[in-house]
Design a protein around this motif. Sequence first.
Motif: not given
Lengths: 341, 341
Positions: A52-56, A58-59, A64-66, A96, A116, A118-120, B3, B54-55, B59, B118-120
Motif C-alpha cells: 500500500p502507498n504509505s502516503l495515501a 497517512s493522509l 505517518s509511522n514516523t 521510521k 516535523f 508538517d510531516r505529521h 488545522k 505535505s502528505l 500524494l 514506500d515512503r517515496h
Amino acid sequence: MKKLSIVDIANELKVSKTTVSFILNGRAKEKRIGEDLVERVTKYVEEVGYKPNSLAKSLRTGKSNTIGLMVEDISNPFFASIARLIEDRAYKNGYKIIYCSTDNDTQKTRELINMFRDRHVDGYIIAPPEGIEDDVEQLLKDGLPVVMFDRHLPKVNTDYVEIDNLFSTYNATRHLIQQGYKNIGFVTFASSQTQMLARMQGYKDALKESRFAPVVKEIVFNQDEEMIIKPMTAFFKKHQDLDAVVFGTNHVGTCGLKVFNTLGIKVPGDMAVISFDDYDVFKLYSPPVTAIAQPVEEIADNVITVLLKKLNTKGVSTASHSIILKTNLQIRGSSSGLKID
Amino acid sequence: MKKLSIVDIANELKVSKTTVSFILNGRAKEKRIGEDLVERVTKYVEEVGYKPNSLAKSLRTGKSNTIGLMVEDISNPFFASIARLIEDRAYKNGYKIIYCSTDNDTQKTRELINMFRDRHVDGYIIAPPEGIEDDVEQLLKDGLPVVMFDRHLPKVNTDYVEIDNLFSTYNATRHLIQQGYKNIGFVTFASSQTQMLARMQGYKDALKESRFAPVVKEIVFNQDEEMIIKPMTAFFKKHQDLDAVVFGTNHVGTCGLKVFNTLGIKVPGDMAVISFDDYDVFKLYSPPVTAIAQPVEEIADNVITVLLKKLNTKGVSTASHSIILKTNLQIRGSSSGLKID
DNA sequence: ATATAAAAATAAATCGATTAAGCAAATTTG
DNA sequence: CAAATTTGCTTAATCGATTTATTTTTATAT
C-alpha cells in the motif's frame, strides 16, 4: 511496469477495493469476509508484491509511522549512539526516524518542530533547548506524544528520561577530593538547561561540603572548536593553581585535553581530570581519563519504550513518567592521587 | 482550533481552492490571476499561518521532499559527521533526511531501500554494502536519483563521491617505509567493497615496490567490540616481528590502539601506527596517531550538490559523475622513525 | 452591435488509500 | 411462510492537496 495500487488489485480479482483494504488490514473476520476470498486476495497480493502507498494511507488515517528525533548534534558521539539505538528499536516496531540537530538553537528548533508537524510525525523525541517550552506545550495540547531526554523543561509536564546529573558530578568531585586534590575546577558550556545546572550544582555541593571554593568556567558553545579552545586556554593559564578539573560534557572534556596537550600540562601529574560522558577518546588517552559514563543503551531503551507506549495508548492520557537513571563513574588513571610532582 | 486546509482558506475568501493553490505555488502570473486577488490571498494565508498539508501534496505530486540517507553506522564518527553536514545542506534546500544504518548487511539494506521507496523519498544517498547492485539498479531504472559515497558498486553506473583510497594507503605505507620501518602490517575489516580493496591494494603496492612481504589481517565485522579485539590480539601476538601497522578504518584503528594498550605495546617505540580516518581519538592519543584524514566537508558537499542537481533536472539524464577526492596524511608522532628500542 | 480574443476564475478529476453506510442474498426466527 | 436477522460484499464519501478542462467575464476589433 508502474506501481500497483489497491484498485489494480481489486480490478484484477473482480472484487471491490474496500474488500481488499479490509483483508489487508486484518479486519476480514470483523467484517465477515469469506475465508476463501481472504485466501485468494492474500495470495495474489503476496504474488505481485503489492505494498500500500504509505502516503495515501497517512493522509487518510492521519498516522505517518514516523518519529521525529531532535538531538543537539548528531555528530556528537553521545547523541549518535543514542540515535543509533533508538533507530534500531523504532524500525523493529515499524516506525521510521526523521532526525535533525538543533544546535541548541531555539529558533532553529522551532522551525524544525514545525517541519516535523508538517510531516505529521506521530511522536517526538527531543533533547530540548531552552525557550522551547511553548512549542512543546502546543504539541502536547494537540495530543502529540513527546518524550524528552538528556534534559527536561521544568515548566512542561511530560515524560522524560534523564540521568542523575547532580549526584554524578557530586560523586565525581568527591572522588577527586578523596584522592587529595584541593583546587578543583569545573569547566562546562554556558547553559541553563536542567542537566547543566544540576551538574554544576553537584560539583558545588561537593566542594561546599569540604569547604573548598568553586572555580568555574562557562564557555559559550560554538561550532568552531577554536572558539572553545581559546577561552579555555586562557582560563587554565589564569588558574595555574588548579590541580584537578571536572568537565561538564564530552565535548568540553575533549577540548580540555587538547588544551592540556598544547599547554604541556600533564594528566594527572599537573592536573587530574574527570569528564562527563565516556567514550573512546577517554578510554584511550594515556593515562585513560576517568569519566562519568551514561547508560546509553538504557536511556535509548527507556525513551523508545515510553514513546511507543504513548503511541499505542493514544488518547488515553497516561500519567507522565520521569525516569532518572544512574551513571557509572569509570575510575581511571587520570584521577589517581599518585601525583608525580 | 483544528488545522486549516486549503478549502477553509478558499471558503473564507470566497474564491475557489484552485485559485488559492495557483497563487500559493507561484503560478499566479502564468495563470493570469489578478494582482489584487493574489495580494488578498497571500496576506490572509500569512495571517492565519496556513501551511499546505505535505502528505496530500506528496500524494498528488509524487514528490516527498525527502532524501534517504543510508550509512554503514550512524554512530561511527566518520558517518556521523557526514550525516550532519548533509543534513544541514539538505534542510537549507527544503529537503528532509530520513536516515538509517545498514550495518553493511545486504538483507537489511534491501529492506531499508524498500522502506524508503514506500515512503517515496525523492533521492538516495547510499554507502552501499556488497550485493545490493540489483536493488540500486532497479531504483535507477525507475528514475530515482542515487548518489553513492565512501565506496561504489563497479557494476552500477551512477554518481558517486569517493576518495583516492589506493593512493592514500600507498602513500601512508611509503611514509612508514621512508621512516625506516621494514615489517609493516595491514589490519582491516574483511570486505570486498571497493574502498577496502583499494586500501589493501595501496598497501600492497607500496610494499611490493620495496620488496617487502605483506602481512595482512582481515577481521570480520562485529557489533560487539570484543569480537574485533580478540582476533586482533591474537594477530599481534603471533606477529611479534611487526614494527609498524596501517589500519584500514577508524574503527579498526581504535580497536588496535586498545589492543596495544592491553598488550603493553608502545607506540611508536614498539609499533608505528597509521590509521585511516582522522578523529579526536587519534589526535589526542599520546603520541598522537598519524592518520589519513578524509575531507569530510568536501565529501558531504559534493554528495549533496550532485544529488540536488539530479533532483532538479529530473528526467533529463545527466552524465554520471565520479568524484574522487584527495585525502590528507596527517603525520604525527605515532609514525615517527625515532625508535626508542 | 456583434464576433473574437484575452483575462480571470472555477468545476471536477485525480493521487491511493480508509471507512461509514448501504444493499442483496442466505439464513434464522416466530 | 413472511419477517427479521445475518452474511458477504460494494458504493460512495473522505483525507488535502494539484491540475486539466471549462466557464464566465471583460476588453478589443470589425
